[in-house]
Enzyme design. Structure first.
Site: not given
Ligand code: F6R
Ligand code: MG
Ligand code: MG
Length: 370
Positions: A12, A234, A237
């Site tokens: 991404d 994090y 995803k």
């Protein structure tokens, strides 16, 4: 005999708008750069596509897994498209580019990789699956069904070549360990692990010894990069990809598509913090909209011919999956009505974002003993 390698490498590098899809300019750059890589004999063939906001490079070559030049080509595409994404002020430009300098292999640097090397058969059907707004464990259920569930794959019962079953390479992505397990003999133990899809993920599937296909060449591979493990915190995803071979001693094309007729619940969706149904869609419909989703999967089919990718055929662009999509939307609607409640919202430890520590800090002095 020369072996062929299929490498699906994705990242991404910026969404348009938000986290919905990939800007066509980025795909154009990727196509130009991969055409040059074909001219330079680094790869044999390629197809560029997207699923949601992920730029997907599907490549074939004869250089084997983890090849420096192939990985460098992908890395250069992601850095160049990141620059363009920044120029266009796309959303989250360079999101998956966790490192600044290429060091010989894109593994561990942010992008996701599903790569396998095998002897090309007389006719070699391969499906590239790409998912957005979910995690690698989302492949556990469909891959298990393809290669181990006779209620999905009729061939496991009625084709003598499939009857012995398959070997599953399962990774514990928390402890960075792996185990080889044999189906059907160890089916219950396999399911005991892979049902915990946030931790145990199927990495590869192999044929068994003594069959029609070499037992040391994978028939399926799934990307298992865990972005938050790589970055130490994090950062989103890690929408997974997979390559699956089909037919003649393997599940038929229809048997590797059939598991996706059930829109199973996966984690991801909005803010990487919600459970929702996985909806199979065509590339044209691989744009994440409702509540940044629902999570989607695209399947592109190829015949590999002397290392060339003949295709793709957009396999979920078919009314055969309309009922699944309708069902997915009913499930999406049902899940959405839970708002901030579990099991729509993920348990605290699995959420991509959490304000809980701040809420607890604020309430610290107001909590009284019960
Ligand atoms: C899910 C995803 C999106 C974003 C959401 C908020 O994987 O990428 O759902 O989490 O759009 O994004 P920010 O925090 O960047 O506004
Ligand atoms: Mg994104
Ligand atoms: Mg994505």
């Amino acid at each position: 005999m020369t072996k062929v390698t299929i490498s699906i490498i994705k990242a991404d590098v910026g969404g348009w708008p938000g986290h919905a899809t990939v800007h066509p300019r980025l795909m154009e750059i990727a196509r130009d750069m991969l055409s040059k890589a074909v001219e330079g004999a680094i790869i044999s063939d390629f197809h560029v596509t997207h699923c949601g906001d992920d730029l997907e490079l599907i490549m074939s070559h004869t250089k084997g897994d983890n090849n420096k030049h192939v990985h460098e080509t992908a890395w250069n595409i992601f850095t160049t498209t990141t620059k363009e994404a920044k120029a266009l002020k796309l959303y989250g430009a360079g999101q998956d580019m966790l490192s600044d300098a290429f060091s010989g292999n894109v593994r561990g640097m942010g992008p996701g990789i599903a790569e396998m090397t095998f002897t090309e058969r007389k006719a070699e059907p391969v499906v590239a699956y790409m998912m957005d707004k979910t995690e690698p464990g989302a492949f556990n259920l469909p891959i298990f069904r393809m290669f181990a569930d006779p209620f999905n794959t009729a061939g496991l019962i009625i084709d003598p070549n499939l009857h012995p079953g398959f070997m599953f390479e399962i990774w514990d992505i928390m402890e960075s360990k792996k185990v080889m397990m044999s189906s059907p003999e160890e089916m219950y133990d396999i399911l005991a692990l892979i049902g915990a899809k946030g931790r145990y993920v199927i990495k590869r599937v192999y044929p068994k010894e003594g069959g029609k296909l070499p037992a040391n060449e994978p028939v399926a591979v799934i990307s298992t990069e865990k972005l938050y493990k790589i970055a130490g915190e994090y950062v989103g995803k890690d929408d997974p990809v997979a390559a699956v071979r089909a037919q003649s001693g393997l599940p038929a094309l229809g048997e590797v598509l059939e598991p996706f007729a059930f829109p199973h619940l996966v984690s991801g969706w909005m803010r990487g913090s919600h459970n929702g149904p996985l909806m199979p869609v065509s590339v044209k419909n691989a744009t994440c909209t409702r509540f940044d989703g629902p999570p989607r999967v695209v399947g592109l089919g190829f015949q590999v011919s002397d290392g060339k990718l003949v295709g793709p055929v957009d396999l979920f662009d078919d009314p055969g999956f309309d009922y699944t999509r309708e069902r997915a939307q009913r499930v999406a609607e049902y899940m959405r009505r839970h708002g901030p409640f579990e099991p729509h919202r993920l348990p605290l430890e699995d959420m991509e974002y959490t304000t809980l520590p701040n809420v607890m800090k604020k309430l610290k002095d107001r909590f009284a003993k019960v």
